[in-house]
Design a protein around this motif. Structure first.
Motif, mmCIF file in Angstrom:
data_model
loop_
_atom_site.group_PDB
_atom_site.id
_atom_site.type_symbol
_atom_site.label_atom_id
_atom_site.label_comp_id
_atom_site.label_asym_id
_atom_site.label_seq_id
_atom_site.Cartn_x
_atom_site.Cartn_y
_atom_site.Cartn_z
ATOM 1 N N GLY A 71 0.819 -1.210 0.000
ATOM 2 C CA GLY A 71 0.000 0.000 0.000
ATOM 3 C C GLY A 71 0.851 1.258 0.000
ATOM 4 N N PHE A 72 1.931 1.256 0.774
ATOM 5 C CA PHE A 72 2.838 2.401 0.813
ATOM 6 C C PHE A 72 3.487 2.615 -0.546
ATOM 7 C CE2 PHE A 72 7.120 4.120 1.511
ATOM 8 C CZ PHE A 72 6.772 5.350 2.059
ATOM 9 N N LEU A 73 3.912 1.546 -1.202
ATOM 10 C CA LEU A 73 4.537 1.682 -2.521
ATOM 11 C C LEU A 73 3.537 2.183 -3.566
ATOM 12 C CD1 LEU A 73 6.802 -1.493 -2.600
ATOM 13 C CD2 LEU A 73 7.496 0.881 -2.285
ATOM 14 N N VAL A 74 2.294 1.712 -3.499
ATOM 15 C CA VAL A 74 1.263 2.183 -4.430
ATOM 16 C C VAL A 74 0.988 3.665 -4.193
ATOM 17 C CG1 VAL A 74 -1.198 1.990 -5.010
ATOM 18 C CG2 VAL A 74 0.208 -0.066 -4.791
ATOM 19 N N LEU A 75 0.905 4.080 -2.943
ATOM 20 C CA LEU A 75 0.688 5.486 -2.612
ATOM 21 C C LEU A 75 1.840 6.343 -3.115
ATOM 22 C CD1 LEU A 75 -0.965 7.657 -1.098
ATOM 23 C CD2 LEU A 75 0.432 7.120 0.909
ATOM 24 N N LEU A 76 3.062 5.889 -2.920
ATOM 25 C CA LEU A 76 4.245 6.617 -3.374
ATOM 26 C C LEU A 76 4.257 6.756 -4.897
ATOM 27 C CD1 LEU A 76 6.839 7.919 -2.282
ATOM 28 C CD2 LEU A 76 7.969 5.734 -2.645
ATOM 29 N N ALA A 77 3.923 5.682 -5.609
ATOM 30 C CA ALA A 77 3.875 5.732 -7.071
ATOM 31 C C ALA A 77 2.758 6.669 -7.547
ATOM 32 C CB ALA A 77 3.671 4.335 -7.638
ATOM 33 N N SER A 78 1.630 6.670 -6.879
ATOM 34 C CA SER A 78 0.524 7.557 -7.244
ATOM 35 C C SER A 78 0.910 9.022 -7.075
ATOM 36 C CB SER A 78 -0.707 7.269 -6.392
ATOM 37 O OG SER A 78 -1.149 5.960 -6.599
ATOM 38 N N LEU A 79 1.560 9.335 -5.968
ATOM 39 C CA LEU A 79 1.991 10.715 -5.741
ATOM 40 C C LEU A 79 3.020 11.149 -6.783
ATOM 41 C CD1 LEU A 79 2.293 10.807 -1.851
ATOM 42 C CD2 LEU A 79 0.607 11.959 -3.269
ATOM 43 N N VAL B 53 2.497 14.236 -9.534
ATOM 44 C CA VAL B 53 3.429 15.360 -9.664
ATOM 45 C C VAL B 53 3.928 15.464 -11.103
ATOM 46 C CG1 VAL B 53 5.720 16.180 -9.005
ATOM 47 C CG2 VAL B 53 4.132 15.396 -7.255
ATOM 48 N N LEU B 54 4.275 14.338 -11.718
ATOM 49 C CA LEU B 54 4.772 14.367 -13.094
ATOM 50 C C LEU B 54 3.712 14.843 -14.074
ATOM 51 C CD1 LEU B 54 6.890 11.102 -13.180
ATOM 52 C CD2 LEU B 54 7.719 13.447 -13.186
ATOM 53 N N PHE B 55 2.472 14.366 -13.932
ATOM 54 C CA PHE B 55 1.414 14.774 -14.840
ATOM 55 C C PHE B 55 1.069 16.248 -14.665
ATOM 56 C CE2 PHE B 55 0.089 10.165 -15.041
ATOM 57 C CZ PHE B 55 0.543 10.005 -16.330
ATOM 58 N N THR B 56 1.078 16.736 -13.437
ATOM 59 C CA THR B 56 0.793 18.146 -13.180
ATOM 60 C C THR B 56 1.864 19.025 -13.810
ATOM 61 O OG1 THR B 56 -0.292 17.592 -11.112
ATOM 62 C CG2 THR B 56 0.391 19.870 -11.392
ATOM 63 N N THR B 57 3.116 18.652 -13.638
ATOM 64 C CA THR B 57 4.219 19.411 -14.212
ATOM 65 C C THR B 57 4.163 19.375 -15.732
ATOM 66 O OG1 THR B 57 5.565 18.826 -12.300
ATOM 67 C CG2 THR B 57 6.713 19.687 -14.218
ATOM 68 N N ALA B 58 3.883 18.222 -16.306
ATOM 69 C CA ALA B 58 3.825 18.090 -17.767
ATOM 70 C C ALA B 58 2.666 18.904 -18.341
ATOM 71 C CB ALA B 58 3.692 16.629 -18.159
ATOM 72 N N SER B 59 1.536 18.917 -17.680
ATOM 73 C CA SER B 59 0.394 19.664 -18.208
ATOM 74 C C SER B 59 0.636 21.163 -18.145
ATOM 75 C CB SER B 59 -0.893 19.303 -17.462
ATOM 76 O OG SER B 59 -0.828 19.746 -16.123
#
Length: 107
Positions: free
Chosen positions: A25-33, A37-43
């Motif tokens: 769950g921690f790894l999934v949360l980390l990957a989601s965050l 961040v990457l999608f927000t920066t790219a957009s």
């Protein structure tokens, strides 16, 4: 611990089923965050800048090389002139006094 002259070896650490679920769950949360961040920066990088593009009025005696040197001093002269020509749809290397040229936006 020493018992009967032999050192007791501790078994390796093992995760329980609940522990594995927490780590997953921690790894999934980390990957989601990270992806958010990457999608927000790219957009944001793809959004066109607001407002009209910068322009310049050609003065008597100006050449595209002069305009490129004044408006884009950090760029290579050849690429700056080529970009001015491309943006303004110029087929040649000249511009007449009074022409309004669109300048590339600052990066």
């Amino acid at each position: 611990m020493v018992a009967n002259g032999f050192r007791q070896v501790q078994p390796p650490l093992r995760l329980t089923r609940r522990g594995r679920a927490v780590v997953l769950g921690f790894l999934v949360l980390l990957a989601s965050l990270a992806s958010a961040v990457l999608f927000t920066t790219a957009s944001r990088a793809e959004e066109p800048p607001a407002g009209p593009p910068p322009t310049i009025v050609v003065r008597s005696g100006d050449t595209l090389w002069d305009i490129a040197a004044r408006t884009m001093p950090r760029r290579d002269g050849h690429s700056a002139v080529d970009e001015l020509r491309r943006i303004n749809g110029l087929s040649g290397y000249g511009a007449l006094p009074g022409d309004v040229l669109i300048l590339p936006r600052a990066a």
